[in-house]
Each structure stands twice: as structure tokens, then as C-alpha cells.
Design a protein around this motif. Structure first.
Motif, short mmCIF file in Angstrom:
data_model
loop_
_atom_site.label_atom_id
_atom_site.label_comp_id
_atom_site.label_asym_id
_atom_site.label_seq_id
_atom_site.Cartn_x
_atom_site.Cartn_y
_atom_site.Cartn_z
N VAL A 172 0.83 -1.20 0.00
CA VAL A 172 0.00 0.00 0.00
C VAL A 172 0.87 1.25 0.00
O VAL A 172 2.07 1.21 0.28
N GLY A 173 0.23 2.37 -0.30
CA GLY A 173 0.91 3.65 -0.22
C GLY A 173 1.02 4.14 1.21
O GLY A 173 0.36 3.62 2.13
N VAL A 174 1.82 5.17 1.41
CA VAL A 174 2.12 5.65 2.76
C VAL A 174 0.92 6.31 3.44
O VAL A 174 0.93 6.52 4.66
N GLN A 261 4.71 7.68 -2.48
CA GLN A 261 4.25 8.27 -3.74
C GLN A 261 3.28 9.40 -3.42
O GLN A 261 2.26 9.16 -2.76
N VAL A 262 3.57 10.59 -3.89
CA VAL A 262 2.71 11.75 -3.64
C VAL A 262 2.55 12.53 -4.94
O VAL A 262 3.53 12.81 -5.63
N LEU A 263 1.31 12.84 -5.28
CA LEU A 263 1.01 13.70 -6.43
C LEU A 263 0.56 15.05 -5.90
O LEU A 263 -0.48 15.16 -5.25
N GLU A 264 1.35 16.09 -6.16
CA GLU A 264 1.00 17.46 -5.77
C GLU A 264 0.31 18.12 -6.96
O GLU A 264 0.95 18.42 -7.98
N ALA A 265 -0.99 18.33 -6.84
CA ALA A 265 -1.79 18.87 -7.94
C ALA A 265 -2.16 20.32 -7.66
O ALA A 265 -2.90 20.61 -6.72
N ASP A 266 -1.65 21.23 -8.47
CA ASP A 266 -1.88 22.67 -8.31
C ASP A 266 -2.96 23.11 -9.30
O ASP A 266 -2.72 23.16 -10.52
N LYS A 273 2.72 17.42 -9.97
CA LYS A 273 4.08 16.92 -9.83
C LYS A 273 4.06 15.61 -9.04
O LYS A 273 3.52 15.56 -7.94
N TYR A 274 4.65 14.59 -9.66
CA TYR A 274 4.63 13.25 -9.07
C TYR A 274 5.98 12.97 -8.42
O TYR A 274 7.02 12.99 -9.09
N TYR A 275 5.95 12.72 -7.09
CA TYR A 275 7.17 12.47 -6.32
C TYR A 275 7.20 11.02 -5.85
O TYR A 275 6.17 10.46 -5.44
N VAL A 276 8.38 10.44 -5.90
CA VAL A 276 8.60 9.11 -5.32
C VAL A 276 9.73 9.23 -4.32
O VAL A 276 10.85 9.64 -4.67
#
Length: 416
Positions: A172-174, A261-266, A273-276
Motif C-alpha cells: 500500500v501507499g504511505v 508516492q505523492v502527487l502534488e496537484a496545483d 508533480k509526481y514524487y517518489v
């Protein structure tokens, strides 16, 4: 437990005393009484009364009355299956015990203690089952008593179950909270929480939060640490949920936390922006919710529901023919769900593709081109995090519309 051997006298003579619910073995005169030797009536008041030659006096042996305790009690109904099945003979021994499932005829295995006084079942009882006890006990005078009795356990209608949103062993994701759903309303919430132990190899401590009486979640103060394992140990068998509902299982499940995994949606910049593991991997042009249907602000968590293709109907969000926002029924590709109410990451429709990265015209979803929508669909773990900023609304999703848990400050989350 009831002392066996008690007798009492009334105006009509001696009789066997019975204390409610327990077999009483009388040690007294009358039918079935022990034979009392003639020397038992000898009066030996003191050392001065002993024979002068100091020969031993004939003194009646002291036989302590046997106390017999059997659980569950004879005739008991709706017995909690977690109740230990025990036959105990204080001042006596257990010769043999048979405890049988009346439906199948199967015997419940058990063992006798080292001193011979106690038989204990070696397995828990079953729900919705009638049982018969047959046992023989022996008192200190070597007198046997054999007895049969029956009882039945909690019926099927009072058997309560639960299941985890996350299947055992899932990666699973964090941002994935633990979620347990109960088949029956839980009124004794403190008892249920006490029966559930949640631990993490990262050592993170979290808190429970109830959503109504049938949904329980648990999350740490900050996102789970990538690479850790979360263990949910549920000892719910026999736990009283309240209103006569009894938990029916013990189970341990784990969820393994993958990469962060985090998607920062502005929404104002029309970019995500997709961060791993805190490193930028992709910058993706997007179109998000318009003024009438703005994307929810704050944190959302990727749900298990991924659809390719996905069919969207405008009527499900209250739009009717003639409304300028009505899009009828459309089919989209690579839809990754973010909320139960209908927010997704998905491939934008053909008519919206020219506006990606320029303006917001969705009904709250995050629209991408085909390549990026497929990439997110294939790689974004459920339980990962989407963070929406600069939307035209400050409103977040409802806490239980998917997983809005991270929008609640931890102190408030834990205090309920």
C-alpha cells in the motif's frame, strides 16, 4: 461453585441441601449416605480423656466436602463461545469427562490438571451449537458421582464479523489508514479497540477513529514510513460488541508500505508533480475542476478501485438534460479513483485534451493526457497520496468519502 456435602435440618428431619444450579453430594445419614463406623460416636474431648496407657484413640477420619463447579452451567443458553469449558472438583478428583457437540457428535478434547482436580477443554466452543457434558467425579471418601448436563452457545443471529479494507499482505501507499468494517453495530467501542493491536516496524504510534458504529480506522500522526510493515492483530473472538452481538474470530493481517508516492496537484498552475520518496519523477500538465465543480482541496488517498475503461454518467452527480454542465454518459480510459463521490485521475476526454495545462474544465477530476494517465494508473499504489492546492474551494472531501483522514489534525483525530 457450591459446596458439596452441606446438609440442613428442619422440623421434618434431615434432607439433602441443594444450592441453585450445582450438584450437591450430601455426606450425612439417609439414603445414599456413607456408613458411619460405631467408633465415630466416641467422645474424645481432650488429652485428659485419652486412655492412661496412651494407646491411640479411634477418631473418625476428616472428610472435607467436595465442591463441584462446572462451566458452562447446566441448561445455560446463549453462552459466549469464549467461555472456558471446565469441570472442577475441589476436595475431589475428576475421573472422566466427555463434552460432545450434539449436532456432529464430535468430542471436545480436554486435559486434567496434575492434581486431578480440574478438567479443561483444549479448544474453544463453537457458535450456534448445543453441547452435552457427561462427567464422573470422586470425593475424598472414594465415592463417585456421575452427572449429565447440557448447554448451548450464542445463536447465529448474534454472531458478529469484521473485514479489512486492505487485503492481507497487500502493498500500500504511505497514506493508507487501517480500516475495519463490522457486520453489526459496535456499542462497546472501548472493548473492541482493546482487542485490536496495531504495530509497525517503523515504531509509529497511531490512533483509532470511529465513523459511525460499523467502521473503525487507525492512522499514525504522519504518513507511514516507506518500506515498513503494519500488523493488525485482532483478538475479537468472544468480544461483546454490545446488544448481544459477539465477535466470531481472531485474525492477524499485515500491510506492507511501498514507496512514498505523492502527487502534488496545483489547480491554479494546471500542473501536477509526481514524487517518489520525495524525489520529483514527473511533471504532468492537467485540467482540474472548474468553478462550478472545483476539485476538493487538501489530501485524498488513492482507492483500490481502478477502472479501464470507466463509464461516467452525469445523472449520478445530479445533472439533468438541458444543464450546460450535463455531459450525458461518457467513457474514459485509465481511471484511478480518489473519492467515493466520483473524483478520479483519468485520461481527459478528446474535447478536453486541448485545454490540458491551460484551464480547468472538469467536474472535479484530474484530467491528463493518455500517456500520463496510463502511467499513474499502472504505477500509483492504492493508499498513496494526492494533495490538491489552489483550488477555488477550501472544502476537503468528507472524512469518509474515501479517505479524508489526513485532513484532520492528529490531536483532533485521536480525541474523536
Amino acid at each position: 461453585m457450591t459446596e458439596v456435602g452441606q446438609v440442613k435440618k428442619n422440623r421434618k428431619g434431615w434432607k439433602i441441601g441443594v444450592i441453585a444450579g450445582v450438584c450437591v453430594l450430601a455426606v450425612a445419614g439417609g439414603v445414599g449416605a456413607a456408613t458411619v463406623p460405631t467408633w465415630a460416636n466416641n467422645t474424645i474431648a481432650s488429652e485428659a480423656q485419652k486412655p492412661a496407657n496412651n494407646e491411640p484413640s479411634l477418631v473418625a477420619p476428616v472428610i472435607k466436602p467436595m465442591v463441584l463447579g462446572v462451566t458452562p452451567a447446566d441448561g445455560a443458553a446463549a453462552v459466549n463461545p469464549a467461555t472456558p469449558a471446565v469441570v472442577k472438583a475441589t476436595n475431589g478428583t475428576v475421573k472422566n469427562v466427555s463434552l460432545v457437540d450434539d449436532t456432529t457428535g464430535a468430542a471436545v478434547k480436554g486435559s486434567v490438571s496434575a492434581d486431578g482436580s480440574t478438567w479443561t477443554a483444549g479448544a474453544p466452543l463453537k457458535f450456534n451449537t448445543s453441547y452435552t457434558y457427561n462427567y464422573t467425579v470422586v470425593d475424598q471418601a472414594n465415592r463417585e458421582t456421575t452427572k449429565s448436563q447440557t448447554f448451548s452457545t450464542v445463536p447465529e443471529g448474534n454472531e458478529a464479523d469484521a473485514w479489512s479494507y486492505v487485503p492481507d499482505g497487500s502493498v500500500v501507499g504511505v497514506g493508507q489508514p487501517v480500516e475495519l468494517n463490522f457486520s453489526e453495530p459496535v456499542l462497546n467501542k472501548a472493548a473492541v479497540e482493546k482487542a485490536i493491536k496495531i504495530s509497525s516496524t517503523s515504531g509509529q504510534v497511531g490512533a483509532f477513529r470511529w465513523y459511525g458504529n460499523e467502521k473503525l480506522r487507525y492512522r499514525p500522526e504522519t504518513f507511514w514510513k516507506a518500506g515498513s510493515t503494519v500488523t493488525i492483530d485482532m483478538k475479537l473472538f468472544g468480544v461483546d460488541f454490545g446488544n448481544g452481538q459477539i465477535g466470531n474470530f481472531n485474525k492477524t493481517i499485515t500491510m506492507k508500505v511501498g514507496d512514498k508516492q505523492v502527487l502534488e496537484a496545483d489547480a491554479a498552475a494546471h500542473v501536477a508533480k509526481y514524487y517518489v520518496n520525495d524525489k520529483l519523477v514527473r511533471t504532468i500538465p492537467v485540467t482540474m475542476g472548474d468553478l462550478r465543480f472545483p476539485s476538493a482541496s487538501g489530501y485524498l488517498v488513492v482507492l483500490r478501485d481502478k477502472q479501464d475503461p470507466a463509464v461516467f454518467k452525469a445523472s449520478t452527480i445530479g445533472l439533468k438534460p438541458g444543464d450546460p454542465a450535463d455531459y450525458g454518459t461518457i467513457t474514459v480510459r485509465h481511471a484511478t479513483r480518489l473519492s467515493l463521490s466520483g473524483e478520479f485521475i483519468h485520461q481527459a476526454t478528446d474535447s478536453a485534451l486541448p485545454y490540458i495545462g491551460q484551464t480547468n474544465l472538469s467536474h472535479g477530476c484530474i484530467g491528463m493526457d493518455a500517456e500520463n494517465a496510463k502511467f499513474m494508473f499502472d504505477n500509483f499504489l492504492f493508499g498513496s497520496v494526492v494533495h490538491v492546492s489552489n483550488s477555488t474551494t477550501k472544502e476537503t472531501i468528507a472524512n469518509d468519502d474515501g479517505f479524508g483522514d489526513w485532513n484532520i489534525p492528529f490531536k483532533q483525530y485521536a480525541s474523536r
